[in-house]
Scaffold this motif. Structure first.
Motif, PDB file in Angstrom:
ATOM      1  N   HIS A  47       0.838  -1.201   0.000  1.00 23.09           N
ATOM      2  CA  HIS A  47       0.000   0.000   0.000  1.00 23.09           C
ATOM      3  C   HIS A  47       0.875   1.255   0.000  1.00 23.09           C
ATOM      4  O   HIS A  47       0.584   2.222  -0.726  1.00 23.09           O
ATOM      5  CB  HIS A  47      -0.947   0.004   1.189  1.00 23.09           C
ATOM      6  CG  HIS A  47      -1.827   1.201   1.235  1.00 23.09           C
ATOM      7  ND1 HIS A  47      -2.842   1.426   0.333  1.00 23.09           N
ATOM      8  CD2 HIS A  47      -1.819   2.279   2.058  1.00 23.09           C
ATOM      9  CE1 HIS A  47      -3.436   2.572   0.608  1.00 23.09           C
ATOM     10  NE2 HIS A  47      -2.827   3.110   1.653  1.00 23.09           N
ATOM     11  N   ALA A  48       1.909   1.258   0.807  1.00 16.79           N
ATOM     12  CA  ALA A  48       2.804   2.415   0.859  1.00 16.79           C
ATOM     13  C   ALA A  48       3.430   2.672  -0.508  1.00 16.79           C
ATOM     14  O   ALA A  48       3.491   3.818  -0.975  1.00 16.79           O
ATOM     15  CB  ALA A  48       3.895   2.196   1.904  1.00 16.79           C
ATOM     16  N   PHE A  49       3.863   1.629  -1.173  1.00 14.04           N
ATOM     17  CA  PHE A  49       4.459   1.796  -2.500  1.00 14.04           C
ATOM     18  C   PHE A  49       3.423   2.301  -3.486  1.00 14.04           C
ATOM     19  O   PHE A  49       3.708   3.175  -4.304  1.00 14.04           O
ATOM     20  CB  PHE A  49       5.075   0.490  -2.993  1.00 14.04           C
ATOM     21  CG  PHE A  49       5.673   0.611  -4.365  1.00 14.04           C
ATOM     22  CD1 PHE A  49       6.820   1.361  -4.570  1.00 14.04           C
ATOM     23  CD2 PHE A  49       5.090  -0.007  -5.452  1.00 14.04           C
ATOM     24  CE1 PHE A  49       7.375   1.485  -5.829  1.00 14.04           C
ATOM     25  CE2 PHE A  49       5.632   0.116  -6.713  1.00 14.04           C
ATOM     26  CZ  PHE A  49       6.777   0.869  -6.904  1.00 14.04           C
ATOM     27  N   HIS A  50       2.223   1.778  -3.409  1.00 19.45           N
ATOM     28  CA  HIS A  50       1.152   2.222  -4.310  1.00 19.45           C
ATOM     29  C   HIS A  50       0.908   3.719  -4.159  1.00 19.45           C
ATOM     30  O   HIS A  50       0.801   4.450  -5.147  1.00 19.45           O
ATOM     31  CB  HIS A  50      -0.129   1.440  -4.036  1.00 19.45           C
ATOM     32  CG  HIS A  50      -1.316   1.961  -4.764  1.00 19.45           C
ATOM     33  ND1 HIS A  50      -1.494   1.790  -6.119  1.00 19.45           N
ATOM     34  CD2 HIS A  50      -2.374   2.680  -4.334  1.00 19.45           C
ATOM     35  CE1 HIS A  50      -2.619   2.380  -6.486  1.00 19.45           C
ATOM     36  NE2 HIS A  50      -3.180   2.921  -5.412  1.00 19.45           N
ATOM     37  N   VAL A  51       0.824   4.193  -2.939  1.00 19.60           N
ATOM     38  CA  VAL A  51       0.560   5.609  -2.690  1.00 19.60           C
ATOM     39  C   VAL A  51       1.742   6.473  -3.126  1.00 19.60           C
ATOM     40  O   VAL A  51       1.565   7.487  -3.801  1.00 19.60           O
ATOM     41  CB  VAL A  51       0.244   5.847  -1.193  1.00 19.60           C
ATOM     42  CG1 VAL A  51       0.223   7.334  -0.866  1.00 19.60           C
ATOM     43  CG2 VAL A  51      -1.079   5.206  -0.829  1.00 19.60           C
TER      44      VAL A  51
END
Length: 62
Positions: A47-51
């Motif tokens: 999720h962090a990478f996606h954001v």
């Protein structure tokens, strides 16, 4: 930024490298941590990478 272990000024290449490192470390099939812990951590890393990899989402986050 803390989840991936990068600075707020990190480039796309730095983000990608940090994501790959963390994903390999926390992937449920590869991690030595209990499956539930590894799975949850892997989801947070993803999720962090996606954001952070999406310019609009990153701007909203910052």
């Amino acid at each position: 930024y803390d989840i991936l272990g990068v600075r707020p000024s990190a480039t796309e290449a730095e983000l990608r490298k940090a994501y790959r490192r963390e994903a390999l470390l926390w992937h449920p099939d590869k991690s030595t941590a209990p499956a539930e812990v590894a799975s949850e951590r892997f989801k947070r890393v993803s999720h962090a990478f996606h954001v952070l990899s999406d310019a609009q989402l990153r701007a909203a986050y910052d």
